[in-house]
Design a protein around this motif. Structure first.
Motif, PDB file in Angstrom:
ATOM      1  N   GLU A 131      -3.803 -18.055  19.598  1.00 28.98           N
ATOM      2  CA  GLU A 131      -2.513 -18.355  20.214  1.00 28.98           C
ATOM      3  C   GLU A 131      -1.397 -18.334  19.174  1.00 28.98           C
ATOM      4  O   GLU A 131      -0.313 -17.799  19.428  1.00 28.98           O
ATOM      5  N   ARG A 132      -1.655 -18.879  18.020  1.00 31.34           N
ATOM      6  CA  ARG A 132      -0.639 -18.888  16.952  1.00 31.34           C
ATOM      7  C   ARG A 132      -0.218 -17.467  16.587  1.00 31.34           C
ATOM      8  O   ARG A 132       0.981 -17.172  16.426  1.00 31.34           O
ATOM      9  N   GLN A 153       1.761 -22.225  29.435  1.00 33.21           N
ATOM     10  CA  GLN A 153       0.995 -23.391  28.994  1.00 33.21           C
ATOM     11  C   GLN A 153       0.466 -24.195  30.176  1.00 33.21           C
ATOM     12  O   GLN A 153      -0.680 -24.653  30.170  1.00 33.21           O
ATOM     13  N   GLN A 212      -0.603 -16.811  30.165  1.00 37.33           N
ATOM     14  CA  GLN A 212       0.568 -16.715  29.301  1.00 37.33           C
ATOM     15  C   GLN A 212       1.499 -17.931  29.397  1.00 37.33           C
ATOM     16  O   GLN A 212       2.413 -18.077  28.589  1.00 37.33           O
ATOM     17  N   TYR A 247      -9.548 -19.749  23.415  1.00 41.05           N
ATOM     18  CA  TYR A 247      -8.418 -19.375  22.564  1.00 41.05           C
ATOM     19  C   TYR A 247      -7.217 -20.328  22.575  1.00 41.05           C
ATOM     20  O   TYR A 247      -6.446 -20.340  21.612  1.00 41.05           O
ATOM     21  N   ALA A 248      -7.009 -21.087  23.635  1.00 40.13           N
ATOM     22  CA  ALA A 248      -5.802 -21.918  23.691  1.00 40.13           C
ATOM     23  C   ALA A 248      -5.792 -22.936  22.556  1.00 40.13           C
ATOM     24  O   ALA A 248      -6.778 -23.622  22.302  1.00 40.13           O
ATOM     25  N   LYS A 267       2.004 -15.748  19.207  1.00 48.13           N
ATOM     26  CA  LYS A 267       3.395 -16.190  19.065  1.00 48.13           C
ATOM     27  C   LYS A 267       4.063 -15.514  17.874  1.00 48.13           C
ATOM     28  O   LYS A 267       5.245 -15.130  17.943  1.00 48.13           O
ATOM     29  N   PHE A 274      -1.709 -20.370  27.106  1.00 43.11           N
ATOM     30  CA  PHE A 274      -0.882 -20.087  25.929  1.00 43.11           C
ATOM     31  C   PHE A 274       0.578 -20.422  26.259  1.00 43.11           C
ATOM     32  O   PHE A 274       1.050 -20.130  27.352  1.00 43.11           O
ATOM     33  N   ASP A 275       1.274 -20.953  25.326  1.00 41.06           N
ATOM     34  CA  ASP A 275       2.677 -21.321  25.554  1.00 41.06           C
ATOM     35  C   ASP A 275       3.586 -20.155  25.160  1.00 41.06           C
ATOM     36  O   ASP A 275       4.425 -20.269  24.278  1.00 41.06           O
ATOM     37  N   LEU A 276       3.432 -19.020  25.855  1.00 34.46           N
ATOM     38  CA  LEU A 276       4.223 -17.830  25.542  1.00 34.46           C
ATOM     39  C   LEU A 276       5.483 -17.737  26.394  1.00 34.46           C
ATOM     40  O   LEU A 276       6.456 -17.108  25.985  1.00 34.46           O
ATOM     41  N   SER A 283      -8.747 -19.717  28.164  1.00 33.21           N
ATOM     42  CA  SER A 283      -8.239 -21.007  27.722  1.00 33.21           C
ATOM     43  C   SER A 283      -9.273 -21.761  26.896  1.00 33.21           C
ATOM     44  O   SER A 283      -8.960 -22.308  25.828  1.00 33.21           O
TER      45      SER A 283
END
Length: 258
Positions: free
Chosen positions: A131-132, A156, A154, A125-126, A135, A172-174, A122
């Motif tokens: 992260e982009r 958020q 994985q 990379y977050a 996605k 990450f908001d995966l 986090s």
């Protein structure tokens, strides 16, 4: 918080949640592993989703305090059939947010995120280009897999550490609408996940035991591996707390509490 006997009673339930609305669900998939061993059923499915013998894999070992040497990581995934394996690792957030650093992700068909500390992931990379590009990989039909810390990151709303009351972080908001906890039964983390869901109304808790995974397409999940996945449907204005368990081969739909 629930007492142990109340939890035991709830655990006998199973079934499907009401379907949640996901805007523009990705074409790709997630493989989210609860840590511990990696049964061949999980690895084989990850490689299949990544393209089999045409798979181009990027490995992110940053969660580990001392990542394995690059040649070992490459050899491990080449041995599983990947045609190309690249290692992506930095401890510098500014580097992680550069186009040069994420270039390999643009060509990848699968990304594997190793275990260790999800906070390390986090912090570096977050919210960055990494992260982009993860996605973007999902949007074009690729697969993101991860184990232990690589599972927790994985979502958020991320459990960072501690129990029974968790310290939360940003991952990450995966997988929208969910909180992941790993090593779930092996490390007795039920109360930790209950606290996290209770403090975040509207999110669904997913506890994944060791050597077990969920394969996720949009909000549809299927269990892989050797043990169980526990689904905690948090309290909302229209429903009480509901805890469900699923074994290998079973499926469920993630739904948010209303």
């Amino acid at each position: 918080m629930l007492s142990a006997w109340m939890i035991a009673g709830l655990l006998i339930t199973s079934g499907f949640g009401d379907e949640a609305t996901f805007s523009n669900p990705p074409k790709g998939a997630l493989i989210i592993v609860g840590g511990g061993g990696l049964p061949s059923t999980i690895v084989d499915r990850f490689m299949e989703l990544a393209g089999g013998n045409t798979a181009k894999i990027v490995v992110i070992p940053t969660a580990s305090e001392k990542p394995d040497p690059e040649e070992r990581l490459v050899s491990r995934w080449k041995g599983r059939g990947a045609v190309s394996v690249k290692v992506l690792h930095t401890t510098d957030r500014k580097v992680a947010d550069t186009e040069e650093f994420v270039a390999e992700l643009k060509e990848a068909s699968g990304v594997w995120i190793g275990g260790g500390s999800q906070t390390r992931l986090s912090n570096v990379y977050a919210g960055t280009a990494v992260e982009r590009e993860l996605k973007a990989l999902l949007a074009r039909g690729g697969v993101v897999g991860g184990t232990s810390a690589g599972a927790a990151i994985q979502c958020q709303t991320m459990i960072a550490h501690s129990k029974p009351v968790p310290v939360m972080g940003v991952g990450f908001d995966l997988l929208p609408g969910a909180i992941i906890d790993q090593h779930f039964l092996a490390r007795n983390r039920m109360n930790r996940l209950l606290y996290a869901v209770q403090d975040h109304p509207g999110l669904v808790g997913i506890g994944i035991d060791e050597a077990t995974a969920i394969e996720v397409h949009g909000n549809e999940c299927r269990v892989l591996g050797d043990s169980f996945v526990t689904l905690v449907l948090g309290t909302g204005t229209k429903r009480p707390l509901d805890i469900q368990t699923f074994s290998a081969g079973k499926s469920f739909t993630i739904s948010a509490a209303e």
